[in-house]
Design a protein around this motif. Structure first.
Motif, PDB file in Angstrom:
ATOM      1  N   UNK A  73      14.727  18.543 106.872  1.00 21.57           N
ATOM      2  CA  UNK A  73      13.968  18.895 108.074  1.00 21.57           C
ATOM      3  C   UNK A  73      12.952  19.979 107.739  1.00 21.57           C
ATOM      4  N   UNK A  74      11.856  19.984 108.462  1.00 21.54           N
ATOM      5  CA  UNK A  74      10.878  21.059 108.390  1.00 21.54           C
ATOM      6  C   UNK A  74      10.465  21.394 109.820  1.00 21.54           C
ATOM      7  N   UNK A  75      10.865  22.565 110.266  1.00 15.34           N
ATOM      8  CA  UNK A  75      10.572  23.012 111.635  1.00 15.34           C
ATOM      9  C   UNK A  75      11.050  21.996 112.669  1.00 15.34           C
ATOM     10  N   UNK A  76      12.250  21.443 112.431  1.00 17.53           N
ATOM     11  CA  UNK A  76      12.858  20.513 113.370  1.00 17.53           C
ATOM     12  C   UNK A  76      12.418  19.075 113.238  1.00 17.53           C
ATOM     13  N   UNK A  77      11.480  18.790 112.339  1.00 18.30           N
ATOM     14  CA  UNK A  77      11.004  17.421 112.157  1.00 18.30           C
ATOM     15  C   UNK A  77      11.604  16.815 110.888  1.00 18.30           C
ATOM     16  N   UNK A  79      11.630  15.021 107.506  1.00 17.36           N
ATOM     17  CA  UNK A  79      10.659  14.934 106.420  1.00 17.36           C
ATOM     18  C   UNK A  79      11.336  14.445 105.148  1.00 17.36           C
ATOM     19  N   UNK A  80      10.519  14.007 104.212  1.00 16.64           N
ATOM     20  CA  UNK A  80      11.010  13.679 102.882  1.00 16.64           C
ATOM     21  C   UNK A  80      11.979  12.524 102.831  1.00 16.64           C
ATOM     22  N   UNK A  81      12.838  12.578 101.839  1.00 13.25           N
ATOM     23  CA  UNK A  81      13.803  11.507 101.597  1.00 13.25           C
ATOM     24  C   UNK A  81      15.142  11.844 102.229  1.00 13.25           C
ATOM     25  N   UNK A  82      15.684  10.888 102.950  1.00 11.51           N
ATOM     26  CA  UNK A  82      17.033  10.979 103.499  1.00 11.51           C
ATOM     27  C   UNK A  82      17.870   9.941 102.767  1.00 11.51           C
ATOM     28  N   UNK A  83      19.130  10.291 102.493  1.00 13.64           N
ATOM     29  CA  UNK A  83      20.044   9.371 101.823  1.00 13.64           C
ATOM     30  C   UNK A  83      21.265   9.174 102.701  1.00 13.64           C
ATOM     31  N   UNK A  84      21.641   7.904 102.898  1.00 13.98           N
ATOM     32  CA  UNK A  84      22.786   7.541 103.731  1.00 13.98           C
ATOM     33  C   UNK A  84      23.716   6.647 102.922  1.00 13.98           C
ATOM     34  N   UNK A  85      24.988   7.043 102.780  1.00  8.73           N
ATOM     35  CA  UNK A  85      25.966   6.266 102.043  1.00  8.73           C
ATOM     36  C   UNK A  85      26.819   5.469 103.006  1.00  8.73           C
ATOM     37  N   UNK A  95      10.584   9.750 105.183  1.00 12.09           N
ATOM     38  CA  UNK A  95       9.928  10.149 106.433  1.00 12.09           C
ATOM     39  C   UNK A  95       8.572  10.759 106.144  1.00 12.09           C
ATOM     40  N   UNK A  96       7.615  10.452 107.001  1.00  8.82           N
ATOM     41  CA  UNK A  96       6.296  11.048 106.974  1.00  8.82           C
ATOM     42  C   UNK A  96       5.861  11.250 108.415  1.00  8.82           C
ATOM     43  N   UNK A  97       5.433  12.442 108.759  1.00  9.52           N
ATOM     44  CA  UNK A  97       5.039  12.766 110.141  1.00  9.52           C
ATOM     45  C   UNK A  97       6.163  12.463 111.129  1.00  9.52           C
ATOM     46  N   UNK A  98       7.404  12.765 110.731  1.00  7.63           N
ATOM     47  CA  UNK A  98       8.580  12.599 111.584  1.00  7.63           C
ATOM     48  C   UNK A  98       8.857  11.124 111.920  1.00  7.63           C
ATOM     49  N   UNK A 100       9.670   6.996 110.125  1.00  8.85           N
ATOM     50  CA  UNK A 100      10.096   6.256 108.944  1.00  8.85           C
ATOM     51  C   UNK A 100       8.868   5.663 108.263  1.00  8.85           C
ATOM     52  N   UNK A 101       8.702   6.002 106.981  1.00  9.42           N
ATOM     53  CA  UNK A 101       7.577   5.482 106.209  1.00  9.42           C
ATOM     54  C   UNK A 101       8.018   4.350 105.280  1.00  9.42           C
ATOM     55  N   UNK A 102       9.266   4.425 104.791  1.00  9.99           N
ATOM     56  CA  UNK A 102       9.785   3.400 103.879  1.00  9.99           C
ATOM     57  C   UNK A 102      11.302   3.447 103.879  1.00  9.99           C
ATOM     58  N   UNK A 103      11.903   2.303 103.572  1.00  8.35           N
ATOM     59  CA  UNK A 103      13.363   2.195 103.471  1.00  8.35           C
ATOM     60  C   UNK A 103      13.688   1.429 102.200  1.00  8.35           C
ATOM     61  N   UNK A 104      14.621   1.973 101.409  1.00  7.67           N
ATOM     62  CA  UNK A 104      15.082   1.309 100.187  1.00  7.67           C
ATOM     63  C   UNK A 104      16.601   1.256 100.240  1.00  7.67           C
ATOM     64  N   UNK A 105      17.166   0.151  99.765  1.00  7.10           N
ATOM     65  CA  UNK A 105      18.616  -0.011  99.730  1.00  7.10           C
ATOM     66  C   UNK A 105      19.066  -0.298  98.310  1.00  7.10           C
ATOM     67  N   UNK A 106      20.200   0.316  97.934  1.00  5.99           N
ATOM     68  CA  UNK A 106      20.802   0.076  96.633  1.00  5.99           C
ATOM     69  C   UNK A 106      22.260  -0.276  96.825  1.00  5.99           C
TER      70      UNK A 106
END
Length: 116
Positions: A73-77, A79-85, A95-98, A100-106
């Motif tokens: 998070x940045x100031x409540x928004x 941002x960046x990469x989130x990882x979910x297992x 995330x970009x501008x609060x 979803x910009x892209x999603x990748x699955x492994x």
């Protein structure tokens, strides 16, 4: 798929506020470190607030201490990469501008997928 990732991300974010127990709060400079615990005493979620808003890295764990999510998070928004297992799968949400910009699955054959 993005719809499901968004739902998962919102649920994880909502978990921050839906806790029954009082969190442990620690001042660290201009940040407040917040730790929520499971009923068994294991850390459920840990992260920081700055000026009343989510800030920096937030990490979630299951009741056994296994990492389930890492968020930024940045100031409540968001941002960046989130990882979910989820079992043997790892989902990366960028995330970009609060938003979803892209999603990748492994998915790993051994069932182990890890991000430090």
């Amino acid at each position: 798929m993005k719809k499901y990732i968004m739902i998962a991300a919102v649920l994880i974010s909502g978990m921050i506020f839906a806790q029954n127990k009082e969190p442990k709060l620690e001042a660290q400079g201009n940040l407040v470190k917040v730790t929520y615990l499971h009923d068994n005493g294991q850390v459920q979620q840990q992260g920081f607030y700055e000026n009343g808003k989510l800030q920096g890295k937030w990490i979630s764990f299951d009741a056994n201490g296994n990492k389930t999510a890492v968020a930024e998070y940045n100031k409540g928004e968001k941002v960046g990469k989130w990882f979910l297992w989820n079992n043997a799968a790892l989902t990366e949400v960028d995330y970009s501008d609060n938003r979803v910009a892209a999603v990748k699955n492994w998915k790993h054959e051994s069932g182990l997928v890890n991000v430090e």
